[in-house]
Enzyme design. Sequence first.
Site, mmCIF file in Angstrom:
data_model
loop_
_atom_site.group_PDB
_atom_site.id
_atom_site.type_symbol
_atom_site.label_atom_id
_atom_site.label_comp_id
_atom_site.label_asym_id
_atom_site.label_seq_id
_atom_site.Cartn_x
_atom_site.Cartn_y
_atom_site.Cartn_z
ATOM 1 N N CYS A 1 0.938 -1.191 0.007
ATOM 2 C CA CYS A 1 0.082 -0.099 -0.009
ATOM 3 C C CYS A 1 0.794 1.318 0.153
ATOM 4 C CB CYS A 1 -1.139 0.033 1.306
ATOM 5 S SG CYS A 1 -2.403 1.133 0.908
ATOM 6 N N HIS B 1 -3.767 -4.826 0.583
ATOM 7 C CA HIS B 1 -3.414 -5.375 1.923
ATOM 8 C C HIS B 1 -3.559 -6.791 1.932
ATOM 9 C CE1 HIS B 1 -2.666 -1.394 4.180
ATOM 10 N NE2 HIS B 1 -3.412 -0.840 3.399
ATOM 11 N N GLU C 1 -2.251 -8.796 4.058
ATOM 12 C CA GLU C 1 -2.271 -9.387 5.419
ATOM 13 C C GLU C 1 -3.425 -9.550 6.101
ATOM 14 O OE1 GLU C 1 -1.444 -4.812 5.644
ATOM 15 O OE2 GLU C 1 -1.183 -6.358 4.259
ATOM 16 N N GLY D 1 -0.943 -17.118 37.373
ATOM 17 C CA GLY D 1 -2.130 -18.243 36.642
ATOM 18 C C GLY D 1 -2.343 -18.160 35.254
ATOM 19 N N GLY D 2 -1.777 -17.071 34.563
ATOM 20 C CA GLY D 2 -2.225 -16.706 33.234
ATOM 21 C C GLY D 2 -1.458 -17.491 32.340
ATOM 22 N N VAL D 3 -1.670 -17.298 30.924
ATOM 23 C CA VAL D 3 -0.985 -18.013 30.001
ATOM 24 C C VAL D 3 0.690 -17.491 30.013
ATOM 25 C CG1 VAL D 3 -0.885 -18.502 27.459
ATOM 26 C CG2 VAL D 3 -2.950 -18.527 28.632
ATOM 27 N N ASP D 4 0.736 -16.247 29.849
ATOM 28 C CA ASP D 4 2.075 -15.537 29.605
ATOM 29 C C ASP D 4 2.897 -15.849 30.638
ATOM 30 O OD1 ASP D 4 0.718 -14.398 27.390
ATOM 31 O OD2 ASP D 4 0.518 -12.473 28.395
ATOM 32 N N SER D 5 2.582 -15.668 31.912
ATOM 33 C CA SER D 5 3.603 -15.786 32.877
ATOM 34 C C SER D 5 3.713 -17.213 33.210
ATOM 35 C CB SER D 5 2.756 -15.169 34.473
ATOM 36 O OG SER D 5 1.882 -15.856 34.765
#
Length: 511
Positions: A79, A169, A171, A224-228
Amino acid sequence: MTDKILILDFGSQYTQLIARAVREANVYCEIIPFNKPFEFEPGLKGIILSGSPFSVNEENAPDVNVQDFITKVPVLGVCYGAQLTAKRFGGRVEKSEKREYGRAILQRKFEDILFKDVAPQSQVWMSHSDTIKELPAGFELLADTESIPVAAFKKNGADTNALYGVQFHPEVYHSKEGKKILSNFLINICGCSQDWTPAHFVTDTVAALKKQIGDRKVIMALSGGVDSTVAATLIHKAIGKNLFGIFVDNGVLRKDEFESVLKTYDQLGLNVTGIDAKQRFYNGLAGKSDPEEKRKVIGSLFIDIFQEESKKIEGVSLLGQGTIYPDVIESVSVHGPSVTIKSHHNVGGLPEHLHLELVEPLRSLFKDEVRKVGREMGIPAEMIDRHPFPGPGLAIRILGEITEEKVQLLQQADHLYIKALKDNNLYATVWQAGAILLPVKSVGVMGDERTYEFTVALRAVTSVDGMTADWSHLPFEFLANISNEIINNVRGINRVVYDISSKPPATIEWE
């Protein structure tokens, strides 16, 4: 050395989508502002120029030296990137007679490796107000659409690396074969080896962590989350018991979450200490009803507790965090040349307070990649696939003042709701769900008695990244059943409502 694609960002809202599409092709990429200097490292295989809200004809329009780039690596302009390329080589870019936005049919004029296995006519997504009216000398038209004369082009000649431009675009989701076009650029033109896989990432990251950390100790706040959890597991693979995890029960977690998360951490072999601090948080939250006040109390108490626990561990010099790539991408300000860096949101305030060196093994990953890495390491699905949960927990799902009684009411209602979503195979269709305790009571009838009890609102949304969200169209029968389940089993709640607001204009959380 891992192959790499560099995406130069001119401020487009779609730049992260380009990066995600590149990563989905198992090719590593990084986003940097167009005006940030960079080195042509041996592993750099190509450059993608993003879109932009600017016009290439504006006086202070963003600019880069495309002519120099193609002496080193292949380049693809998307673009604005295509328009800038055309203008730099002597083409003509002008305002369109009408803004070209939305679906269009790409019509190929010539066969080219960029369009290998792409249909002769393919739906693409347009979003621009300028258009390329005339290509530079030595450039070849590859495709047009009904409304624009130049939709794709390439530079001819064997004296430099390949140079392509697409004035749509590829993407975005609405470009049906856009990812195939990007993949052709990455694999067939840049020669990328597609070795960016979860298994590859785990092996490389663990080796890098061993080198960075050595025999030093790392402390980390876990939620307790995904990332940590994924970050902690990677660090644990590198240094074992030298990782000291702290998981704090702030009194506003979900029902039985403190115990169940600790149990999972134990199964993963993580060295985690659980701190029951419920009463300290309830005392601190007493009398507070403003959402920001509640957030500040929870954040401040958390930092105090984390500092107290960190002092009990001798010789800690590093702080682990689950920072992911969207938190650290440098983005171009559309109001000027300044560059802003998003602040970390994982453990607000901790780096400044503790003066520890950071260990952030996920800072190159998007959320979906974090989940793939977690699965690769055998982290249980119930933890990997869990919905996002706010840092302040149920404190911002209890409107008004927090009391232990209200927390217990909401925990019970929320538990029944989430369990019902899972039992009815609806949990995976929802991006985030939860119950909200409203600060109103209403009259109800149970048997021969009148009641005067609280109202709970149920919330469920569909989303990709939380930036926008639509309310989930859960089946009416399911909603009727869960309403009865909550009212019959949670004494203190006699009314259930369902939130059908989208974001925008509403937010996902109520506070």
